[in-house]
Scaffold this motif. Structure first.
Motif, mmCIF file in Angstrom:
data_model
loop_
_atom_site.group_PDB
_atom_site.id
_atom_site.type_symbol
_atom_site.label_atom_id
_atom_site.label_comp_id
_atom_site.label_asym_id
_atom_site.label_seq_id
_atom_site.Cartn_x
_atom_site.Cartn_y
_atom_site.Cartn_z
ATOM 1 N N MET A 244 0.875 -1.169 0.000
ATOM 2 C CA MET A 244 0.000 0.000 0.000
ATOM 3 C C MET A 244 0.915 1.222 0.000
ATOM 4 O O MET A 244 2.073 1.147 0.432
ATOM 5 N N TYR A 245 0.380 2.366 -0.464
ATOM 6 C CA TYR A 245 1.200 3.567 -0.598
ATOM 7 C C TYR A 245 0.549 4.715 0.163
ATOM 8 O O TYR A 245 -0.635 5.016 -0.032
ATOM 9 N N LEU A 246 1.318 5.322 1.050
ATOM 10 C CA LEU A 246 0.823 6.421 1.881
ATOM 11 C C LEU A 246 1.404 7.741 1.391
ATOM 12 O O LEU A 246 2.622 7.915 1.334
ATOM 13 N N THR A 247 0.516 8.677 1.053
ATOM 14 C CA THR A 247 0.913 10.032 0.652
ATOM 15 C C THR A 247 0.540 10.986 1.774
ATOM 16 O O THR A 247 -0.568 10.915 2.305
ATOM 17 N N ILE A 248 1.466 11.859 2.155
ATOM 18 C CA ILE A 248 1.173 12.821 3.228
ATOM 19 C C ILE A 248 1.548 14.237 2.796
ATOM 20 O O ILE A 248 2.438 14.429 1.963
ATOM 21 N N ILE A 249 0.837 15.205 3.366
ATOM 22 C CA ILE A 249 1.197 16.621 3.215
ATOM 23 C C ILE A 249 1.309 17.188 4.622
ATOM 24 O O ILE A 249 0.387 17.053 5.440
ATOM 25 N N LEU A 250 2.446 17.805 4.909
ATOM 26 C CA LEU A 250 2.779 18.248 6.266
ATOM 27 C C LEU A 250 3.085 19.744 6.252
ATOM 28 O O LEU A 250 3.816 20.220 5.375
ATOM 29 N N ASP A 251 2.526 20.482 7.220
ATOM 30 C CA ASP A 251 2.813 21.912 7.359
ATOM 31 C C ASP A 251 4.065 22.069 8.220
ATOM 32 O O ASP A 251 4.094 21.613 9.376
ATOM 33 N N LEU A 252 5.102 22.703 7.689
ATOM 34 C CA LEU A 252 6.360 22.840 8.428
ATOM 35 C C LEU A 252 6.226 23.696 9.684
ATOM 36 O O LEU A 252 7.059 23.604 10.591
ATOM 37 N N ILE A 257 0.236 16.771 10.108
ATOM 38 C CA ILE A 257 -0.182 16.136 8.861
ATOM 39 C C ILE A 257 -1.569 16.673 8.535
ATOM 40 O O ILE A 257 -2.555 16.317 9.177
ATOM 41 N N ILE A 258 -1.649 17.555 7.532
ATOM 42 C CA ILE A 258 -2.930 18.194 7.212
ATOM 43 C C ILE A 258 -3.655 17.480 6.078
ATOM 44 O O ILE A 258 -4.850 17.685 5.855
ATOM 45 N N GLY A 259 -2.936 16.629 5.330
ATOM 46 C CA GLY A 259 -3.554 15.852 4.268
ATOM 47 C C GLY A 259 -2.844 14.534 4.084
ATOM 48 O O GLY A 259 -1.620 14.471 4.221
ATOM 49 N N TRP A 260 -3.597 13.470 3.814
ATOM 50 C CA TRP A 260 -2.973 12.173 3.583
ATOM 51 C C TRP A 260 -3.939 11.258 2.845
ATOM 52 O O TRP A 260 -5.148 11.474 2.857
ATOM 53 N N ASN A 261 -3.376 10.242 2.206
ATOM 54 C CA ASN A 261 -4.217 9.248 1.536
ATOM 55 C C ASN A 261 -3.457 7.938 1.437
ATOM 56 O O ASN A 261 -2.250 7.916 1.188
ATOM 57 N N LEU A 262 -4.180 6.853 1.652
ATOM 58 C CA LEU A 262 -3.605 5.507 1.580
ATOM 59 C C LEU A 262 -4.225 4.810 0.370
ATOM 60 O O LEU A 262 -5.448 4.709 0.263
ATOM 61 N N SER A 263 -3.374 4.346 -0.537
ATOM 62 C CA SER A 263 -3.889 3.770 -1.778
ATOM 63 C C SER A 263 -3.151 2.488 -2.127
ATOM 64 O O SER A 263 -2.090 2.185 -1.571
ATOM 65 N N ILE A 273 -3.388 13.745 -5.427
ATOM 66 C CA ILE A 273 -4.615 14.548 -5.538
ATOM 67 C C ILE A 273 -5.523 14.388 -4.325
ATOM 68 O O ILE A 273 -5.967 15.395 -3.755
ATOM 69 N N PRO A 274 -5.843 13.161 -3.856
ATOM 70 C CA PRO A 274 -6.673 13.036 -2.648
ATOM 71 C C PRO A 274 -6.023 13.679 -1.415
ATOM 72 O O PRO A 274 -6.713 14.282 -0.593
ATOM 73 N N ALA A 275 -4.688 13.531 -1.285
ATOM 74 C CA ALA A 275 -4.001 14.139 -0.143
ATOM 75 C C ALA A 275 -4.094 15.661 -0.206
ATOM 76 O O ALA A 275 -4.292 16.342 0.810
ATOM 77 N N TRP A 276 -3.951 16.230 -1.422
ATOM 78 C CA TRP A 276 -4.062 17.675 -1.591
ATOM 79 C C TRP A 276 -5.464 18.177 -1.251
ATOM 80 O O TRP A 276 -5.628 19.194 -0.570
ATOM 81 N N GLU A 277 -6.494 17.473 -1.713
ATOM 82 C CA GLU A 277 -7.877 17.872 -1.430
ATOM 83 C C GLU A 277 -8.144 17.894 0.083
ATOM 84 O O GLU A 277 -8.830 18.781 0.593
ATOM 85 N N MET A 278 -7.617 16.894 0.799
ATOM 86 C CA MET A 278 -7.786 16.877 2.252
ATOM 87 C C MET A 278 -7.046 18.045 2.901
ATOM 88 O O MET A 278 -7.559 18.695 3.816
#
Length: 389
Positions: A244-252, A257-263, A273-278
Motif C-alpha cells: 500500500m502507498y501512503l501520501t502525506i502533506i505536512l505543514d512545516l 499532517i494536514i492531508g494524507w491518503n492511503l492507496s 490529488i486526494p491528499a491535496w484535497e484533504m
C-alpha cells in the motif's frame, strides 16, 4: 536447718477472710494452721484493696483500691484520647496517599507513639503492619520500583511508541527528576526498545519528461507561520500480499499532517490529488504558499500541477535528484510511522492498515505525540499556545 514457711495463693487468702466472718478468727486459724496475726493482716489488706488484694509483692507493683483504679483507668483513657488526636492530626496528610504511606508513617513514629495505638487509630491491623515491616523495602528501592512501573506504564500507554527521550520528558512532567541516561538504563533492563529499521522500497520515479521545479525551499525547514510551506512525500507499506502507498502533506510550521491518503496504486489520482484535497479542506492555502516535494511523477504530472495552479500564487519546489535530505521532514515522519507502528506488527490486511494508519495520524501523531522540534509539546498544545486551534 532453715525454717520452711507455707505459701498461700490468692484464692486461699480470700476464702480465709470470708470464713473469718462466719467462724471467727480463732477457728479459721486452727483449721488452716495459720497464725491469728497472719489472718488479721489478710483481713486488713482485703478491707483496704478489695478484689485487688493478694496480688503479690513483685518489683514495681503498686496495689490500688477501687477508687484509685478508677482514676487510673480514666487517666489511661484521657492519655489515649490525647495520643489519638495527635496521631490523627499528624497523619491526616498521609492517609489520602495510600496504605503504604500510612504504614511508613507508623514505622517512622514507633519511638514517639505506641505501635498498637497508631495501628488502632489509623485502622491498620497490627499483624498486617508487622508482616509489612518484615518485608520492608528501603526508600531508594521503592523509588526504583516506582520509576520502573512509570516507565513501563508510559511506554505501553502510548502504544510502545515513546523512546527514552520522550519518556524522560513525560516523567519530568509528572514530577520526577531523572535523566535520559537513567531512563534508557531502565528501558534496557525492562526490555523496552524499538525494532531496527528495515530496508526501504523506492517509490519515487524521477525518470519522466514532466515539469520539474527548482529547489526553492533549500532545506529551510523552520517556518514562523502556518500555511507558508507544505511538504509532501510518498512511502510504501508492505501488507500480506502486496504493498500500500501512503501520501502525506505536512505543514512545516507545526509539523501537522494536514492531508494524507492511503492507496493500492501509485497513480496521481490515488496519491497526491486526494491528499491535496484533504489538505486544503483542513487548512487554507495562503498566498505564496511553497509546496515542496520530490521529483516523483505524481508531483510533476499535469493533473496535479493543474490542481495547484487553481490556487493563486502557489510556488512549486522540488528536491534535487537523489537527495532525500532536501525533504528530510517528510522522511522523518515516515521513519517515525514505521518504527512506531509498522515494524512493531505482523503484516496487516488492507482493512487493518487503513484503521491503524488513521489512528496513528489523526489520534496519535497530530494530537498526543510529543515532538522535539516543538520543545516536546504535542501539536495540539503548540497550536493552542500559538492560537491556531
Amino acid at each position: 536447718m532453715a525454717k520452711r514457711y507455707n505459701t498461700y495463693n490468692r484464692l486461699v487468702k480470700q476464702k480465709a477472710v470470708r470464713l473469718m466472718c462466719e467462724k471467727g478468727i480463732e477457728q479459721v486459724a486452727k483449721d488452716l494452721e495459720v497464725s491469728e496475726s497472719t489472718l488479721s493482716r489478710w483481713e486488713l489488706e482485703y478491707k483496704r484493696f478489695g478484689i485487688t488484694s493478694f496480688c503479690g509483692s513483685g518489683r514495681g507493683y503498686v496495689r490500688l483500691n477501687p477508687e484509685q483504679k478508677k482514676i487510673k483507668e480514666l487517666t489511661r483513657k484521657i492519655k489515649f484520647a490525647q495520643q489519638k488526636l495527635e496521631i490523627l492530626k499528624k497523619a491526616s496528610k498521609y492517609v489520602s496517599q495510600g496504605r503504604l504511606i500510612v504504614l511508613q508513617y507508623i514505622k517512622d513514629n514507633a519511638k514517639v507513639y505506641p505501635t498498637t495505638t497508631m495501628c488502632k487509630v489509623l485502622r491498620i491491623g497490627i499483624v498486617a503492619y508487622y508482616r509489612w515491616k518484615r518485608n520492608f523495602i528501603s526508600e531508594p528501592q521503592q523509588r526504583k520500583n516506582l520509576i520502573s512501573e512509570e516507565v513501563k506504564s508510559i511506554f505501553f500507554e502510548f502504544n510502545q511508541r515513546h523512546g527514552s527521550n520522550t519518556i524522560t520528558i513525560e516523567l519530568q512532567r509528572r514530577g520526577y527528576t531523572i535523566s535520559k541516561t537513567t531512563v534508557r538504563r531502565y528501558m534496557v533492563k525492562l526490555g523496552l526498545c524499538y525494532k531496527r529499521n528495515k530496508k526501504t522500497k523506492i517509490t519515487t520515479n524521477s525518470n519522466h519528461t514532466n515539469l520539474i521545479a527548482p529547489n526553492i525551499l533549500n532545506r529551510k525547514f523552520t517556518v514562523k507561520e502556518p500555511s507558508k510551506v507544505w511538504v509532501s512525500d510518498i512511502t510504501y507499506i508492505r501488507i500480506r500480499n502486496s504493498f500500500m502507498y501512503l501520501t502525506i502533506i505536512l505543514d512545516l510550521f507545526d509539523r501537522k499532517i494536514i492531508g494524507w491518503n492511503l492507496s493500492s496504486s501509485l497513480t496521481t489520482l490515488q496519491t497526491t490529488i486526494p491528499a491535496w484535497e484533504m489538505a486544503i479542506s483542513n487548512r487554507k492555502a495562503t498566498n505564496k504558499l511553497i509546496f515542496h516535494s520530490d521529483r516523483g511523477a505524481q508531483y510533476a504530472s499535469k493533473s496535479f500541477i493543474e490542481r495547484l495552479s487553481s490556487h493563486k500564487n502557489i510556488i512549486r519546489s522540488m528536491s534535487r535528484k537523489g537527495n532525500f535530505w532536501d525533504n528530510a521532514i517528510a522522511e522523518n515522519f515516515f521513519s517515525a510511522l514505521k518504527k512506531e507502528l509498522i515494524y512493531r506488527n505482523s503484516l496487516f490486511t488492507k482493512e487493518q492498515l487503513k484503521v491503524e494508519v488513521f489512528e496513528f495520524i489523526e489520534n496519535w501523531y497530530n494530537k498526543k505525540r510529543m515532538h522535539s522540534f516543538l520543545k516536546y509539546k504535542t501539536i495540539e498544545e503548540f497550536d493552542r499556545f500559538k492560537n491556531i486551534i
